[in-house]
Design an enzyme around this catalytic site. Structure first.
Site, PDB file in Angstrom:
ATOM      1  CG  HIS A  32      -2.158  -0.786   0.997  1.00 23.09           C
ATOM      2  ND1 HIS A  32      -3.367  -0.208   0.699  1.00 23.09           N
ATOM      3  CD2 HIS A  32      -2.373  -2.111   0.986  1.00 23.09           C
ATOM      4  CE1 HIS A  32      -4.261  -1.153   0.519  1.00 23.09           C
ATOM      5  NE2 HIS A  32      -3.681  -2.324   0.691  1.00 23.09           N
ATOM      6  CB  SER A  49      -4.405   5.289  -4.342  1.00 22.46           C
ATOM      7  OG  SER A  49      -4.388   3.961  -3.893  1.00 22.46           O
ATOM      8  CD  GLU A  52      -9.645   4.412  -2.535  1.00 20.30           C
ATOM      9  OE1 GLU A  52     -10.367   3.517  -2.988  1.00 20.30           O
ATOM     10  OE2 GLU A  52      -8.478   4.210  -2.112  1.00 20.30           O
ATOM     11  CD  GLN A  53      -3.321   9.209  -0.571  1.00 20.23           C
ATOM     12  OE1 GLN A  53      -2.754  10.277  -0.351  1.00 20.23           O
ATOM     13  NE2 GLN A  53      -2.678   8.054  -0.559  1.00 20.23           N
ATOM     14  CG  PHE A  84      -1.677   5.210   8.896  1.00 18.43           C
ATOM     15  CD1 PHE A  84      -1.997   4.802  10.172  1.00 18.43           C
ATOM     16  CD2 PHE A  84      -2.596   5.953   8.175  1.00 18.43           C
ATOM     17  CE1 PHE A  84      -3.227   5.138  10.730  1.00 18.43           C
ATOM     18  CE2 PHE A  84      -3.817   6.296   8.719  1.00 18.43           C
ATOM     19  CZ  PHE A  84      -4.130   5.888  10.005  1.00 18.43           C
ATOM     20  CB  ALA A  87     -11.233   2.617   4.457  1.00 12.46           C
ATOM     21  CB  VAL A  88      -9.337   8.222   3.126  1.00 10.55           C
ATOM     22  CG1 VAL A  88      -7.961   7.948   3.699  1.00 10.55           C
ATOM     23  CG2 VAL A  88      -9.368   8.025   1.630  1.00 10.55           C
TER      24      VAL A  88
END
Length: 132
Positions: A32, A49, A52-53, A84, A87-88
């Protein structure tokens, strides 16, 4: 048995991860990306990603927030030897930072389990977003 539905596939994939060895789970966790990639570096992430970010505003961090996330990422990775993972979806930058501050205090077993559960959440979110 071959899964016939998306829900069966999700469950089969979750079960495969859960019954995997700790070594394979650790390999999964280590695959990840770190959170809080600077805006001009976000292209190094997968499309999922990136979305999501961005949804958590992690591409819009102030310099102070970016430095705090970078420092927490470093501390976390030194302690647990994997990045770290969270799930954002539905979170904002402050939620992520707060979670990082809290979770870095976990012991290895707690955090390993939490990270695997976060991977499951991410997979579910991504499956649910597919248009099939």
């Amino acid at each position: 048995k071959i899964p016939n539905t998306i829900n069966e596939l999700k469950l089969k994939m979750k079960n495969e991860v859960d019954k995997s060895s700790e070594t394979l789970k650790l390999k999964l966790l280590r695959s990840h990306p770190e959170l809080g990639i600077k805006k001009n570096e976000i292209f190094i992430l997968t499309q999922s990603s990136q979305v999501e970010q961005k949804s958590a505003g992690l591409d819009q961090c102030s310099e102070e927030e970016y430095e705090e996330i970078k420092s927490l990422n470093k501390l976390y990775k030194e302690k647990f030897e994997f990045p770290f993972i969270i799930a954002v979806k539905g979170l904002d930058r402050s939620d992520v930072i707060k979670s990082m501050k809290n979770r870095v205090n976990n012991n290895y077993e707690e955090e390993f389990s939490t990270a695997i559960n976060e991977v499951h959440k991410i997979a579910k979110i991504r499956f649910d977003a597919l248009e099939i």
